[in-house]
Design a protein around this motif. Sequence first.
Motif, short mmCIF file in Angstrom:
data_model
loop_
_atom_site.label_atom_id
_atom_site.label_comp_id
_atom_site.label_asym_id
_atom_site.label_seq_id
_atom_site.Cartn_x
_atom_site.Cartn_y
_atom_site.Cartn_z
N GLY A 166 -5.57 7.22 3.90
CA GLY A 166 -6.17 5.83 3.95
C GLY A 166 -5.23 5.08 3.09
N ARG B 130 -10.06 -5.95 9.11
CA ARG B 130 -10.82 -5.94 8.30
C ARG B 130 -10.13 -5.95 6.92
NH1 ARG B 130 -8.70 -1.23 6.57
NH2 ARG B 130 -7.56 -0.03 8.24
N ASP C 152 0.79 -1.23 0.01
CA ASP C 152 -0.15 -0.02 0.12
C ASP C 152 0.98 1.31 -0.01
OD1 ASP C 152 -2.23 1.73 0.52
OD2 ASP C 152 -2.03 1.39 2.69
N GLY D 214 -8.20 -4.16 3.61
CA GLY D 214 -7.51 -2.81 3.43
C GLY D 214 -7.95 -2.11 2.21
N ASP D 215 -7.93 -1.06 2.34
CA ASP D 215 -8.34 -0.26 1.13
C ASP D 215 -7.25 0.81 0.62
OD1 ASP D 215 -9.72 1.43 -0.71
OD2 ASP D 215 -11.68 1.76 0.77
N PHE E 194 -5.63 -8.15 8.71
CA PHE E 194 -4.56 -7.45 7.85
C PHE E 194 -3.72 -6.74 8.94
CE2 PHE E 194 -5.04 -2.89 5.92
CZ PHE E 194 -3.65 -2.69 5.89
N GLU F 34 -6.12 -1.84 -0.74
CA GLU F 34 -5.19 -3.55 -1.03
C GLU F 34 -6.22 -4.26 -1.63
OE1 GLU F 34 -4.62 -1.34 1.52
OE2 GLU F 34 -3.01 -2.15 2.90
#
Length: 427
Positions: free
Chosen positions: A226, A287, A212, A289-290, A269, A292
């Motif tokens: 983020g 949760r 990321d 990833g964002d 994660f 990913e």
Amino acid sequence: MRVLVLGSGGREHALCWAIGRSPLVSQVVCAPGNDGMRGDARLAPVDLTDLPSVVKLALEESADLVVVGPEDPLAAGVADVLREAGIVVFGPGREAAQLESSKLFAKQFMERHGIPTAGHRVFEDADAAEAWVGERGGDCVVKADGLAAGKGVFVCTDVDAARAAVDEIMRDRRFGASGARVVIEERLVGEEISYYAICDGERWVPLGSAQDFKRALDGDRGENTGGMGAYSPVPFVDAALERRIHEQILDPVFSGMRAEGRPYRGVLFAGLILVDGDPVVIEFNCRFGDPETQALLFRLESDLVPVLEAAAEGRLPDDLEFRYGDPSVAVVIASEGYPRSYPKGVPIEGLEAVEGPDLKCFHAASRLEGGALVTNGGRVLCATARGASLEAARDRAYAAAERIAWPGAQYRRDIALRALRSDETPA
Ligand code: AMP
Ligand code: GLY
């Protein structure tokens, strides 16, 4: 099966897309979702902070499985109330979600179970925190204890910056109640990776790696966000490193959570940093990833749905292995000014031109206005592509980003770039 995905960002769009591809699934509902996802999910309005209304929605939708995207509802106990209502839910309960929702809990848990992580101190008093960073010379990482959408972390190399971070978190309360305590850590240097695993409370399976890009600007400059882009898999995560991640980090996390009476059910994660080749935990997230997930799921060939369901029901098979296709790259296109203040309502054009079998634009925050999509948040889109090589995936994702970026939009130009130059990546 009818699957309800909770959340509204690019991660949830990717989840809806991957879930909708399963032959087991007849209906995908995203709540609240965003207008840009409509091609992959039906939207249902809901306030995710109102837990009884989430349960009501899941019952009304006759959801066979609920998948929780973001951390805030997990930290508030959404998985617990859904489970109590007899609904099958993929996501850890409130107690287990503390691995992310309290950095202090995570740090103490890692100490109890011998999991490698940066040394730290905790402060509830801003003066004491400032005095301490002054003594230490300011080379440290200052973190709000609670949730802060990835933005409550300040990597500092001098005293002024470290003091300013303490001030912003504890006195200005930029992150609200999350700033009642700060955790100040030793600053580690090394390549960062995101590693994913799914646990059913007892058994767990690795899902894979991604990298990321957290800083807003090219060359890892600017503020933490983020996440501005990702790629998967990470070429230098080889079998030997994976084995160490499994043995030194994931085995003790999942067995430790179980031994402490808060079995972990969902995806974990781990944000890791390789310090002289050794994996060290920067943070856990309870949760996906964002962004990913956009990269990871776009190259996943296995059906995700039976795995999510089995994990939610505590019956993951022992011999599960995920199949993956070509490498992928995800480039986030954000509003001007993100991660601070930014305009909304800017028209997005050119989206039609970027869909294809190896290309997908996941929507993080877009809204229909007068029949056309406009921006509706900080991170707006995530151009995600596959390719025969990482380089080909990267070229495809960037060609798309160039076509759809609106005036003032920002995106990093160096997502996955270092990974192409193998001489610069650690062995
Ligand atoms: P976190 O939200 O805890 O993942 O932190 C966000 C980002 O800050 C990480 O992805 C790292 O780039 C950086 N960071 C956090 N903790 C450390 C640390 N102890 N040493 C160096 N960088 C860190
Ligand atoms: N991309 C980092 C996160 O989702 O926290």
